[in-house]
Design an enzyme around this catalytic site. Structure first.
Site, PDB file in Angstrom:
ATOM      1  N   ARG A 190       0.844  -1.192   0.000  1.00 31.81           N
ATOM      2  CA  ARG A 190       0.000   0.000   0.000  1.00 31.81           C
ATOM      3  C   ARG A 190       0.882   1.245   0.000  1.00 31.81           C
ATOM      4  NH1 ARG A 190      -4.457  -1.642   4.667  1.00 31.81           N
ATOM      5  NH2 ARG A 190      -5.458  -3.352   3.516  1.00 31.81           N
TER       6      ARG A 190
ATOM      7  N   ASP B 245       2.126   5.076  -0.182  1.00 29.51           N
ATOM      8  CA  ASP B 245       1.589   6.307   0.405  1.00 29.51           C
ATOM      9  C   ASP B 245       1.266   7.335  -0.672  1.00 29.51           C
ATOM     10  OD1 ASP B 245       1.816   5.350   2.989  1.00 29.51           O
ATOM     11  OD2 ASP B 245       3.798   6.225   3.316  1.00 29.51           O
TER      12      ASP B 245
ATOM     13  N   ARG C 191      11.928   5.950   3.022  1.00 31.17           N
ATOM     14  CA  ARG C 191      12.103   7.407   3.014  1.00 31.17           C
ATOM     15  C   ARG C 191      12.925   7.874   4.205  1.00 31.17           C
ATOM     16  NH1 ARG C 191       6.221   9.562   2.756  1.00 31.17           N
ATOM     17  NH2 ARG C 191       7.312  11.552   3.067  1.00 31.17           N
TER      18      ARG C 191
END
Length: 255
Positions: A50, A52, A202
């Site tokens: 999933r 972002d 990230r």
């Protein structure tokens, strides 16, 4: 009901992420709406990851159960027709066994993060890369990244909103390459693991950028990892440079 797997590419910029949202556009919602044009009724499509808001994919994998026996090529062509003009494309489609699950059958996931280092603004890749102005020391970033490879508690590099049961993950690979571009350089981070924590990639790339910029010595990455404290993580980089690039299975459904 026949089950179909899809390899999906998308630009995450216009979407609030993969997952269906009640009041915002999502990639899942776009694909499900296209499926509804082919077969009436609500559809639920499950994905390997999933992503972002703002995150892209060049190799997302999802599956859905349909009522008709579709030719996979015709199904992919029909879906691409109904997906227009959304920046979503079905790259491949395959009929799979009912035991196949895009998420739970996956053995590894690969992410690519694209960072551009140059003074002049990016034009063609705007919204598709993270741009920084300062020069980066590639070897220092590689030295820092080496501390993260292996089986570790990644609490430091995990979002406080992460819903994973455990912060312990095995990071199999971080490979950093540098490519010359006009008046600058593109740095590509390739990460591979069975699964990732929320914001893990990230957080890692944002931390390694600080190493490359000279703000962190490489060994500080090991100290941050050992601290198991989100507060000592480097800055989390923006989503627009991140791509889900591949998902690995025991048998490639698209082979």
């Amino acid at each position: 009901m026949p089950r179909y797997a899809f390899k999906i590419e998308y630009d995450g910029g216009p979407f609030a992420g993969w997952q269906r949202q009640a009041d915002q556009p999502s990639v899942q919602g776009a694909v499900e709406a296209a499926l509804a044009k082919l077969e009436p009724g609500p559809h639920t499509i499950a994905a390997a990851g999933r992503t972002d808001a703002g995150v892209h994919a060049t190799g997302q994998v999802a599956h859905a159960d349909l009522t008709k026996n579709w030719d996979p090529f015709r199904l992919s062509e029909a879906l691409n027709y109904h997906l227009r003009p959304a920046p979503v494309a079905i790259l491949a489609c395959a009929r799979v066994e009912e035991e196949f699950h895009s998420r739970f059958s996956a053995q590894e996931r690969r992410y690519l993060f694209r960072l551009v280092q140059r003074r002049a603004p990016v034009t063609h890749d705007r919204g598709l890369v993270w741009q920084v102005l300062n020069p980066l020391d590639i070897e220092a970033m590689r030295e820092g990244a080496a501390h993260l490879i292996g089986h570790h508690d990644f609490t430091t590099f995990r979002s406080t909103m992460c819903q994973s049961n455990s912060p312990v993950k095995t990071l199999d690979e971080i490979r950093i390459e540098a490519l010359d571009i006009p008046h600058g350089r593109e740095v590509r981070f390739h990460l591979r693991a069975r699964s990732f924590l929320h914001n893990q990639v990230r957080s890692i790339v944002g931390t390694l950028e600080r190493v490359g910029a000279g703000s962190w010595p490489p060994e500080r990455v090991a100290e941050a990892l050992a601290a198991r404290d989100r507060a000592v993580c480097g800055p989390v980089c923006p989503p627009q440079g991140l791509y889900l690039s591949a998902v690995g299975y025991p048998h490639d459904p698209f082979a």
